[in-house]
Scaffold this motif. Structure first.
Motif, PDB file in Angstrom:
ATOM      1  N   PHE A 175       0.843  -1.203   0.000  1.00  0.00           N
ATOM      2  CA  PHE A 175       0.000   0.000   0.000  1.00  0.00           C
ATOM      3  C   PHE A 175       0.878   1.252   0.000  1.00  0.00           C
ATOM      4  CE2 PHE A 175      -3.684  -2.504   1.877  1.00  0.00           C
ATOM      5  CZ  PHE A 175      -4.519  -2.311   0.783  1.00  0.00           C
ATOM      6  N   ALA A 176       1.995   1.208   0.723  1.00  0.00           N
ATOM      7  CA  ALA A 176       2.915   2.347   0.755  1.00  0.00           C
ATOM      8  C   ALA A 176       3.549   2.577  -0.610  1.00  0.00           C
ATOM      9  CB  ALA A 176       3.990   2.120   1.813  1.00  0.00           C
ATOM     10  N   LEU A 177       3.903   1.499  -1.303  1.00  0.00           N
ATOM     11  CA  LEU A 177       4.477   1.639  -2.641  1.00  0.00           C
ATOM     12  C   LEU A 177       3.474   2.287  -3.590  1.00  0.00           C
ATOM     13  CD1 LEU A 177       6.716   1.141  -4.696  1.00  0.00           C
ATOM     14  CD2 LEU A 177       5.836  -1.193  -5.003  1.00  0.00           C
ATOM     15  N   ALA A 178       2.222   1.819  -3.540  1.00  0.00           N
ATOM     16  CA  ALA A 178       1.179   2.438  -4.366  1.00  0.00           C
ATOM     17  C   ALA A 178       1.027   3.917  -4.011  1.00  0.00           C
ATOM     18  CB  ALA A 178      -0.143   1.702  -4.171  1.00  0.00           C
ATOM     19  N   PHE A 179       1.106   4.216  -2.726  1.00  0.00           N
ATOM     20  CA  PHE A 179       0.979   5.584  -2.235  1.00  0.00           C
ATOM     21  C   PHE A 179       2.080   6.490  -2.787  1.00  0.00           C
ATOM     22  CE2 PHE A 179       2.553   8.453   1.184  1.00  0.00           C
ATOM     23  CZ  PHE A 179       1.503   9.359   1.213  1.00  0.00           C
ATOM     24  N   THR A 180       3.299   5.999  -2.885  1.00  0.00           N
ATOM     25  CA  THR A 180       4.398   6.833  -3.380  1.00  0.00           C
ATOM     26  C   THR A 180       4.268   7.109  -4.880  1.00  0.00           C
ATOM     27  OG1 THR A 180       5.811   4.885  -3.707  1.00  0.00           O
ATOM     28  CG2 THR A 180       5.995   6.045  -1.617  1.00  0.00           C
ATOM     29  N   PHE A 181       3.512   6.287  -5.586  1.00  0.00           N
ATOM     30  CA  PHE A 181       3.219   6.564  -6.992  1.00  0.00           C
ATOM     31  C   PHE A 181       2.049   7.540  -7.127  1.00  0.00           C
ATOM     32  CE2 PHE A 181       5.114   2.224  -7.965  1.00  0.00           C
ATOM     33  CZ  PHE A 181       6.256   2.749  -8.541  1.00  0.00           C
ATOM     34  N   ARG A 182       0.999   7.286  -6.347  1.00  0.00           N
ATOM     35  CA  ARG A 182      -0.225   8.093  -6.421  1.00  0.00           C
ATOM     36  C   ARG A 182      -0.775   8.249  -5.007  1.00  0.00           C
ATOM     37  NH1 ARG A 182      -2.819  12.090  -8.964  1.00  0.00           N
ATOM     38  NH2 ARG A 182      -5.070  11.793  -9.115  1.00  0.00           N
ATOM     39  N   TYR A 183      -0.649   9.460  -4.456  1.00  0.00           N
ATOM     40  CA  TYR A 183      -0.968   9.672  -3.051  1.00  0.00           C
ATOM     41  C   TYR A 183      -2.398   9.268  -2.682  1.00  0.00           C
ATOM     42  CZ  TYR A 183       3.297  12.514  -3.294  1.00  0.00           C
ATOM     43  OH  TYR A 183       4.589  12.947  -3.490  1.00  0.00           O
ATOM     44  N   HIS A 184      -3.321   9.432  -3.623  1.00  0.00           N
ATOM     45  CA  HIS A 184      -4.734   9.151  -3.330  1.00  0.00           C
ATOM     46  C   HIS A 184      -4.990   7.692  -2.960  1.00  0.00           C
ATOM     47  CE1 HIS A 184      -4.555  12.711  -5.858  1.00  0.00           C
ATOM     48  NE2 HIS A 184      -5.753  13.058  -5.455  1.00  0.00           N
ATOM     49  N   THR A 185      -4.087   6.789  -3.363  1.00  0.00           N
ATOM     50  CA  THR A 185      -4.333   5.370  -3.090  1.00  0.00           C
ATOM     51  C   THR A 185      -4.241   5.039  -1.608  1.00  0.00           C
ATOM     52  OG1 THR A 185      -1.991   4.854  -3.488  1.00  0.00           O
ATOM     53  CG2 THR A 185      -3.511   4.638  -5.354  1.00  0.00           C
ATOM     54  N   VAL A 186      -3.814   5.998  -0.788  1.00  0.00           N
ATOM     55  CA  VAL A 186      -3.833   5.767   0.657  1.00  0.00           C
ATOM     56  C   VAL A 186      -5.261   5.480   1.119  1.00  0.00           C
ATOM     57  CG1 VAL A 186      -4.189   8.191   1.332  1.00  0.00           C
ATOM     58  CG2 VAL A 186      -2.927   6.636   2.848  1.00  0.00           C
ATOM     59  N   LEU A 187      -6.244   5.930   0.342  1.00  0.00           N
ATOM     60  CA  LEU A 187      -7.646   5.702   0.701  1.00  0.00           C
ATOM     61  C   LEU A 187      -8.011   4.224   0.621  1.00  0.00           C
ATOM     62  CD1 LEU A 187      -9.135   8.767  -1.211  1.00  0.00           C
ATOM     63  CD2 LEU A 187      -8.809   8.555   1.257  1.00  0.00           C
ATOM     64  N   PHE A 188      -7.407   3.484  -0.305  1.00  0.00           N
ATOM     65  CA  PHE A 188      -7.651   2.038  -0.366  1.00  0.00           C
ATOM     66  C   PHE A 188      -7.120   1.365   0.897  1.00  0.00           C
ATOM     67  CE2 PHE A 188      -7.342   2.881  -5.068  1.00  0.00           C
ATOM     68  CZ  PHE A 188      -8.664   2.610  -5.354  1.00  0.00           C
TER      69      PHE A 188
END
Length: 544
Positions: free
Chosen positions: A201-214
């Motif tokens: 989830f952190a890796l996805a977050f560093t690409f696109r901050y909005h994915t922290v919502l998932f």
């Protein structure tokens, strides 16, 4: 065997609700390996033939930045605040370009083909995890359908080979959901899968901050279940992953850990209404359109029925959707990360609904026709987009001019239209827009104050449109030693008036090359000529 194979392929594209999931159909189910091959083939076609870029961000906030760093320009680093885009993603492209140039590959077109191929290969993870998640939540028949959708829905191959963080962020968070689902279905309870899910989830977050919502949605579900140890493991994994990647980058390049996140939040708070806006239901309409009605309506209904079956994915996706629907800035690509979840949960929920629906059991032909329409339209569009050269009028002229050896400067003329930011990466040499060069910033200061010397092959780019006078252009040209060798005229409207203006400065213009719009550009112009201009391009040599 040959007959069975043909039957398998035929059944793959007509997802009849009467047969999906029935044991008697197991022999017809297409294996995951075949689905991955289908996804690979169309993505490689797109990687080779679908040149150009789709939006502004996927070029100017990734490719331009990475190549600029390689050329010694402090792009983003010369600004008072961190960028609003993924530094990690740009750094990965910088590393790739460094390796390519180290082995003698300098051509922009070859570089971008390599980039698209790598993105296409990486995007197969979306298909893989989509299939595996569906298989665990439902059955192989639904997994096959989801796999084929993720492989062939019209925008997936095209978007998968673009430099879009909205697509690049999907595999990590889908892998995270898969790890959590796999652990939830095990008898023995282990904490490490949640830790690794947090890392993903952190890796996805560093690409696109909005994915922290998932990840937030998944975490809330774990807390609701009172799985305290699992929640702590997920949070620690996320915190460590985010700190190691985003925190380290911000400490090295900016002022403090997560400085980029703070800057991103502040910018979007202050500029929420400066971009494309719309009503709160805009993204609901976007999903309905992107996934092709009436099947898109089936999928949205199906999604609403899966809260108990897959609560982490359901609530993570719903929180993501609601947050984007409430925020004023509503660009269609922002919702792309949600669409794989809509396909997965939508198919599972819809197929379950159909099996118990008296209405649809009496209207099987209508259901089959709906899916048939869905597949025919999606496959045709997916193949068409795989051969689409996007932004051809902006890219192709610079690719053509990149072959010119003795070139000091060019003029880009846009008539009465606004000046488009030129993708100068495709000139294959250090270059800049004159207006950017003279700005008060640190980007070109070392060259202007003499600390660095511009390379011999440097190209200055001047621009002209209805808002700029020929006198202003002439003044800019006279202020530098870089005199135009070529003029690029974009569009065909008001040509007599535009050529008369150009002839004031360049009395001897020799037609050199014509670039026609791509089939995709022509189609857009035909459908909406007011918005999508006919951007044929004529290149003239300045004869002295």
């Amino acid at each position: 065997m040959q007959s069975t194979s043909k039957t398998s392929v035929a059944k793959a594209f007509i997802a009849d609700a009467d047969t999906l999931g029935q044991p008697s159909q197991e022999r017809y189910l297409m294996p995951l390996s075949v689905i991955l091959v289908i996804a690979l083939v169309i993505r490689m076609v797109a990687a080779v033939f679908s040149k150009g870029y789709a939006f502004s961000d996927d070029h100017f906030d990734v490719i331009t930045i990475a190549q600029g760093w390689l050329d010694g320009l402090p792009l983003w680093l010369n600004e008072p605040m961190p960028p609003r885009h993924s530094m990690l993603y740009a750094l990965l492209h910088y590393a790739l370009f460094y390796v390519l140039e180290a082995v003698g590959i300098f051509s922009p077109e070859v570089k971008m083909t390599v980039v698209r191929v790598l993105h296409g290969l990486y995007s197969l993870l979306i298909v893989y995890f989509g299939y595996k998640i569906t298989e665990r939540l439902s059955n192989k028949a639904n997994a096959r359908l989801v796999g084929l959708m993720l492989a062939l829905v019209w925008f997936m191959p095209f978007m998968s080979v673009r430099n879009l963080v909205e697509m690049v962020c999907i595999p990590p968070f889908m892998a995270a959901f898969y790890l959590m689902l796999k652990q939830d279905q095990r008898a023995d309870k282990r904490l490490m899968p949640y830790f690794w899910a947090g890392i993903l989830f952190a890796l996805a977050f560093t690409f696109r901050y909005h994915t922290v919502l998932f990840g937030a949605g998944a975490g809330l579900v774990i807390l609701y279940r009172r799985q305290w140890k699992e929640a702590v493991s997920l949070f620690i994994g996320f915190a460590i992953g985010a700190m190691l990647i985003q925190g380290t980058i911000d400490v090295i390049f900016f002022d403090y850990p997560f400085h980029s996140i703070v800057a991103y939040f502040l910018f979007n708070t202050e500029n929420a209404y400066d971009y494309s806006t719309g009503p709160f239901y805009r993204f609901a309409i976007t999903i309905l359109g992107f996934l092709v009605p009436p099947v898109s309506a089936f999928l949205m209904l199906g999604y609403t029925r899966t809260a108990r079956l897959a609560p982490a994915m359901f609530w993570g996706g719903l929180i993501f959707f609601v947050a984007h629907s409430l925020f004023p800035n509503k660009q269609e690509r922002f919702i792309l990360p949600l669409l794989p979840l809509v396909m997965i949960l939508g198919v599972i929920g819809w197929q379950d609904f159909v099996r118990t629906s008296g209405f649809w059991n009496k209207r099987r032909k209508l259901l089959a026709a709906s899916w048939g329409f869905f597949w025919v339209l999606n496959i045709l569009a997916a193949v068409g987009l795989a051969f689409t050269y996007t932004k051809k009028s902006r890219v192709a002229p610079l690719v053509y001019l990149s072959e010119k050896q003795d070139m000091d400067a060019i003029v880009l003329e846009f008539g009465n239209h606004s000046i488009k930011n030129p993708p100068l990466f495709y000139l294959n040499r250090l270059s800049t827009d004159y207006d950017v060069y003279i700005e008060e910033n640190k980007l070109w200061d070392d060259y202007k104050n003499g600390e660095k010397v511009l390379p011999e092959e440097f190209v200055m780019v001047y621009t002209l449109n209805g808002d700029k006078t020929t006198a202003a252009l002439d003044s800019a040209i006279q202020a530098t030693p870089y005199k135009p060798d070529y003029v690029v005229v974009v569009g065909t409207k008001d040509m007599e008036e535009r050529m008369a203006r150009l002839n004031i400065l360049f009395p001897n213009l020799k037609p050199e090359h014509t670039i026609t719009p791509s089939l995709y550009d022509k189609l857009l112009h035909f459908l909406n000529p007011r918005v999508h201009k006919n951007e044929s391009v004529q290149i003239y040599e300045v004869v002295r």
